[in-house]
Write a protein that holds these residues in place. Sequence first.
Motif, PDB file in Angstrom:
ATOM      1  N   VAL A 207       0.724  -1.208   0.048  1.00 34.61           N
ATOM      2  CA  VAL A 207      -0.006  -0.168  -0.174  1.00 34.61           C
ATOM      3  C   VAL A 207       1.002   1.373   0.029  1.00 34.61           C
ATOM      4  O   VAL A 207       0.684   2.240  -0.886  1.00 34.61           O
ATOM      5  N   VAL A 208       2.053   1.355   0.681  1.00 33.81           N
ATOM      6  CA  VAL A 208       2.796   2.450   0.924  1.00 33.81           C
ATOM      7  C   VAL A 208       3.583   2.901  -0.548  1.00 33.81           C
ATOM      8  O   VAL A 208       3.720   3.726  -1.322  1.00 33.81           O
ATOM      9  N   LEU A 209       3.909   1.415  -1.143  1.00 34.14           N
ATOM     10  CA  LEU A 209       4.764   1.683  -2.473  1.00 34.14           C
ATOM     11  C   LEU A 209       3.640   1.946  -3.549  1.00 34.14           C
ATOM     12  O   LEU A 209       3.836   2.895  -4.590  1.00 34.14           O
ATOM     13  N   ASP A 210       2.527   1.565  -3.483  1.00 29.78           N
ATOM     14  CA  ASP A 210       1.536   1.838  -4.632  1.00 29.78           C
ATOM     15  C   ASP A 210       1.036   3.352  -4.430  1.00 29.78           C
ATOM     16  O   ASP A 210       0.848   4.099  -5.489  1.00 29.78           O
ATOM     17  N   ASP A 211       0.738   3.723  -3.251  1.00 28.15           N
ATOM     18  CA  ASP A 211       0.420   5.009  -3.131  1.00 28.15           C
ATOM     19  C   ASP A 211       1.439   6.005  -3.508  1.00 28.15           C
ATOM     20  O   ASP A 211       1.112   7.402  -4.110  1.00 28.15           O
ATOM     21  N   ILE A 226      -6.685   3.372  11.415  1.00 26.78           N
ATOM     22  CA  ILE A 226      -5.766   4.560  11.997  1.00 26.78           C
ATOM     23  C   ILE A 226      -4.642   3.712  12.591  1.00 26.78           C
ATOM     24  O   ILE A 226      -3.334   4.360  12.388  1.00 26.78           O
ATOM     25  N   GLU A 227      -4.674   2.477  13.291  1.00 34.67           N
ATOM     26  CA  GLU A 227      -3.780   1.877  14.020  1.00 34.67           C
ATOM     27  C   GLU A 227      -2.378   1.484  13.198  1.00 34.67           C
ATOM     28  O   GLU A 227      -1.405   1.294  13.451  1.00 34.67           O
ATOM     29  N   ALA A 228      -2.922   1.085  11.864  1.00 33.67           N
ATOM     30  CA  ALA A 228      -1.817   0.511  10.766  1.00 33.67           C
ATOM     31  C   ALA A 228      -1.051   1.900  10.313  1.00 33.67           C
ATOM     32  O   ALA A 228      -0.079   1.645   9.811  1.00 33.67           O
ATOM     33  N   THR A 229      -1.605   3.011  10.332  1.00 24.69           N
ATOM     34  CA  THR A 229      -0.910   4.083   9.835  1.00 24.69           C
ATOM     35  C   THR A 229       0.441   4.563  10.129  1.00 24.69           C
ATOM     36  O   THR A 229       1.308   4.866   9.516  1.00 24.69           O
ATOM     37  N   PRO A 230       0.876   4.150  11.728  1.00 30.69           N
ATOM     38  CA  PRO A 230       2.229   4.590  12.075  1.00 30.69           C
ATOM     39  C   PRO A 230       3.165   3.566  11.194  1.00 30.69           C
ATOM     40  O   PRO A 230       4.244   3.776  10.962  1.00 30.69           O
ATOM     41  N   ILE A 231       2.610   2.196  10.836  1.00 30.02           N
ATOM     42  CA  ILE A 231       3.532   1.489  10.150  1.00 30.02           C
ATOM     43  C   ILE A 231       3.818   2.047   8.673  1.00 30.02           C
ATOM     44  O   ILE A 231       4.989   1.833   8.272  1.00 30.02           O
ATOM     45  N   HIS A 232       2.970   2.679   8.062  1.00 31.48           N
ATOM     46  CA  HIS A 232       3.035   3.006   6.771  1.00 31.48           C
ATOM     47  C   HIS A 232       3.970   4.237   6.739  1.00 31.48           C
ATOM     48  O   HIS A 232       4.612   4.396   5.952  1.00 31.48           O
ATOM     49  N   VAL A 233       3.795   5.007   7.778  1.00 32.40           N
ATOM     50  CA  VAL A 233       4.655   6.271   7.946  1.00 32.40           C
ATOM     51  C   VAL A 233       6.105   5.712   8.315  1.00 32.40           C
ATOM     52  O   VAL A 233       6.948   6.407   7.506  1.00 32.40           O
ATOM     53  N   LEU A 234       6.268   4.726   8.917  1.00 36.64           N
ATOM     54  CA  LEU A 234       7.707   4.241   9.251  1.00 36.64           C
ATOM     55  C   LEU A 234       8.326   3.732   7.980  1.00 36.64           C
ATOM     56  O   LEU A 234       9.330   3.728   7.602  1.00 36.64           O
ATOM     57  N   LEU A 235       7.659   2.960   7.221  1.00 34.86           N
ATOM     58  CA  LEU A 235       7.895   2.525   5.730  1.00 34.86           C
ATOM     59  C   LEU A 235       8.462   3.436   4.971  1.00 34.86           C
ATOM     60  O   LEU A 235       9.251   3.386   4.038  1.00 34.86           O
ATOM     61  N   GLN A 236       7.494   4.446   4.786  1.00 34.53           N
ATOM     62  CA  GLN A 236       7.605   5.786   3.846  1.00 34.53           C
ATOM     63  C   GLN A 236       8.973   6.203   4.305  1.00 34.53           C
ATOM     64  O   GLN A 236       9.823   6.804   3.430  1.00 34.53           O
ATOM     65  N   LEU A 241      10.159   7.468   0.707  1.00 36.59           N
ATOM     66  CA  LEU A 241       8.679   7.546  -0.173  1.00 36.59           C
ATOM     67  C   LEU A 241       8.149   8.938   0.478  1.00 36.59           C
ATOM     68  O   LEU A 241       8.493   9.363   1.539  1.00 36.59           O
ATOM     69  N   PRO A 242       7.439   9.525  -0.391  1.00 28.23           N
ATOM     70  CA  PRO A 242       6.724  10.631  -0.207  1.00 28.23           C
ATOM     71  C   PRO A 242       5.764  10.515   1.172  1.00 28.23           C
ATOM     72  O   PRO A 242       5.317   9.351   1.109  1.00 28.23           O
ATOM     73  N   GLU A 243       5.581  11.278   1.935  1.00 32.48           N
ATOM     74  CA  GLU A 243       4.423  11.250   3.100  1.00 32.48           C
ATOM     75  C   GLU A 243       3.105  11.890   2.857  1.00 32.48           C
ATOM     76  O   GLU A 243       3.146  13.137   2.760  1.00 32.48           O
ATOM     77  N   PRO A 244       2.190  11.192   2.510  1.00 30.87           N
ATOM     78  CA  PRO A 244       0.819  11.672   2.432  1.00 30.87           C
ATOM     79  C   PRO A 244       0.150  12.063   3.420  1.00 30.87           C
ATOM     80  O   PRO A 244       0.353  11.775   4.866  1.00 30.87           O
ATOM     81  N   ALA A 245      -1.090  13.091   3.339  1.00 29.36           N
ATOM     82  CA  ALA A 245      -1.796  13.431   4.384  1.00 29.36           C
ATOM     83  C   ALA A 245      -2.822  12.078   4.526  1.00 29.36           C
ATOM     84  O   ALA A 245      -2.931  11.222   3.464  1.00 29.36           O
TER      85      ALA A 245
END
Length: 297
Positions: A207-211, A226-236, A241-245
């Motif tokens: 999901v982070v690579l695709d976004d 919401i709970e998964a979002t910190p994981i995605h920010v960490l992977l970014q 990778l860019p950090e979306p809102a």
Amino acid sequence: MITRFAPSPTGPLHLGHAWSAWTAYDLAHSQTGRFLLRIEDIDRARSKPVWERELLQDLEWLGLRWHGEPVRQSSRMADYGDALDRLWDRGLLYPCTCTRRDIAAALSAPQEGDTPHGPDGPVYPGTCRPSGGPPSGRRPSGVHLRLNMRAAVDVLRRAGLGDGLSFEDTGPVAPGKTRTFWQAFVERIGDIVLARKDFGTSYHLSVVLDDAAQGVTTVVRGADLIEATPIHVLLQHLLGLPEPAYHHHALVRDGAGKRLAKRDDARSIASYRQAGWTPESLRAHLNKDLTAPETAP
């Protein structure tokens, strides 16, 4: 602004999917932006062409139009592999052969306090985590690959990112800035799976690579993620990778207050269409009350 809707073709879309798609569509169009469609079909065993055809029909019936051709995750496996190679070469991944039963047995051993639960369930106890340094050689296939969260946190801490990571949420559920501290990444999230042996990737990684590849600027999705979002920010951060809102919206629930699931066929979009509802009447109902109505119009 660029938003997206990313359904999986593993069953019928329900009214909760409609609400999420409408939210992403309206947000993009309110800013004269673009609304994209992505088919999340990494689960090749459960993804079926018939479900993809039906979800496209449902979205068109709902009045949604997207920019360009839909992106299919099944066509992006090489990109996921490249990202895994980068993380492996940095010593941030390790193979894991634990089954769910193994993990449950390890967590049931006598210990102080309750077992912490993270976004993916019980926090992995570290059974397969290497103790003598990261594994060497080429990245293996056919096994789960876990992120060594402590090693990942050390990398980001040394990069000067302070005491943790934050993301900005523009949605109604948790508006504002949310910060997760390094200790919480290690103790409350743990060594998450980034590649399943049967997928070759995972939801979190893809999901982070695709976004990033689609240029998504605002990720619109339900409050259950919401709970998964910190994981995605960490992977970014780890992958540059860019950090979306983020825009987390409330969930559509049934009359008993339970959130809708794909197995709840009675709340499928197709069932409402067949019962005589129109997209306009469904939207009007949800705008008043995020409870799925009975199928009779």
